[in-house]
Design a protein around this motif. Sequence first.
Motif, PDB file in Angstrom:
ATOM      1  N   VAL A   1       0.859  -1.182   0.000  1.00  0.00           N
ATOM      2  CA  VAL A   1       0.000   0.000   0.000  1.00  0.00           C
ATOM      3  C   VAL A   1       0.893   1.229   0.000  1.00  0.00           C
ATOM      4  CG1 VAL A   1      -1.834  -1.206   1.236  1.00  0.00           C
ATOM      5  CG2 VAL A   1      -0.191   0.143   2.534  1.00  0.00           C
ATOM      6  N   ILE A   2       0.360   2.340  -0.522  1.00  0.00           N
ATOM      7  CA  ILE A   2       1.126   3.577  -0.596  1.00  0.00           C
ATOM      8  C   ILE A   2       0.244   4.738  -0.163  1.00  0.00           C
ATOM      9  CG2 ILE A   2       0.555   3.919  -3.060  1.00  0.00           C
ATOM     10  CD1 ILE A   2       3.356   5.171  -3.389  1.00  0.00           C
ATOM     11  N   SER A   3       0.796   5.640   0.648  1.00  0.00           N
ATOM     12  CA  SER A   3       0.056   6.818   1.090  1.00  0.00           C
ATOM     13  C   SER A   3      -0.020   7.843  -0.031  1.00  0.00           C
ATOM     14  CB  SER A   3       0.725   7.433   2.324  1.00  0.00           C
ATOM     15  OG  SER A   3       2.078   7.761   2.049  1.00  0.00           O
ATOM     16  N   ASP A   4      -1.009   8.732   0.039  1.00  0.00           N
ATOM     17  CA  ASP A   4      -1.251   9.718  -1.019  1.00  0.00           C
ATOM     18  C   ASP A   4      -1.499  11.076  -0.370  1.00  0.00           C
ATOM     19  OD1 ASP A   4      -1.987  11.194  -3.210  1.00  0.00           O
ATOM     20  OD2 ASP A   4      -3.656   9.906  -3.825  1.00  0.00           O
ATOM     21  N   HIS A   5      -0.422  11.845  -0.183  1.00  0.00           N
ATOM     22  CA  HIS A   5      -0.478  13.123   0.527  1.00  0.00           C
ATOM     23  C   HIS A   5       0.090  14.251  -0.323  1.00  0.00           C
ATOM     24  CE1 HIS A   5      -1.067  12.549   5.107  1.00  0.00           C
ATOM     25  NE2 HIS A   5      -1.682  11.552   4.472  1.00  0.00           N
TER      26      HIS A   5
END
Length: 321
Positions: free
Chosen positions: A33-37
Amino acid sequence: MEFGYTLLCEQTPPKQLVTDLVEAEEAGFAYSVISDHYFPWLESQGHSAYAWSVLGALAQATHHIPLMTFVTCPIMRYHPAVVAQKAATMGVLSDGRFTLGLGAGENLNEHVIGRGWPSVDVRHEMFAEAVEIIRALFGGDYVNYRGRHFSVDSAKLYDLPDEPVRIGMAAFGGRAALAAEHADLLISDQPVPEVVERFHNEGGAGKPVYGQIPVAFGHDYEECRQRAHSTWKFSAPGWKVMAELPGPVNFEAATKTVRPEDVVESVPCGDDVDDYVEAVRQWADAGFTHISFCQSGPEHQKDFRTWAEADLLPALRERFG
């Protein structure tokens, strides 16, 4: 259960995110999973790459590991029609390995477009409309939409994967029912059995439930403890506060009094496998089917992967497989 690897864009340079996942795939993690900020939570974290550019690179650099946003907000910074387009493209580039994880967002990232931050009830109305639009566009036909918050004028996606991209929705409390209606899987940030039960009872029975555990692996326990505090203190005020703060300076101010002992209660530290197994057990008992690990500190990723491959993942598979 399946065990994943978290790419935290807010602490890691973008090129390293790619090499980290290549090696995580080799180490045997089941998904990523990858964060999106737009911003990091804290200035000291120092990064915030555009997740979708990184995802394109990940799709080409890896071979079989599933990819997922954790999570993307489709209500302000991104219009839902654009989210649908880039998610569908990722589905094609990854040969069907991509899942679109969605959430109602944080002021931290969404205020940059200058429209103000809506109240929580409005945000959830916007979120529901956004998911309807994205799901409709994944169908491949022209979409026209007139809602209270969003309009879509004759939109159509021309590049679609063979199977529609799966949608995950972050939800807590009563909003688990919304996820059960609209999503293929539930995402939740706390191991609360009642949330999972409601998701299952409202129509999500048999669907996966994803969570995440922040960790601070290393052989020096005190160093791990301090690193956990430095990385994760921003989360101590809880989601109702976190969603409202507009910038890293505000998170710094809100967490000035947070102590290391306040953080390590929920962040396994050190190299004792049993501590990590116990942390996972709480999520397993709550009904979660997928747990990803988010290692603290970009310079400590390789050590964690090596240890996880040799010790942690085999122990978890034996206990929860």
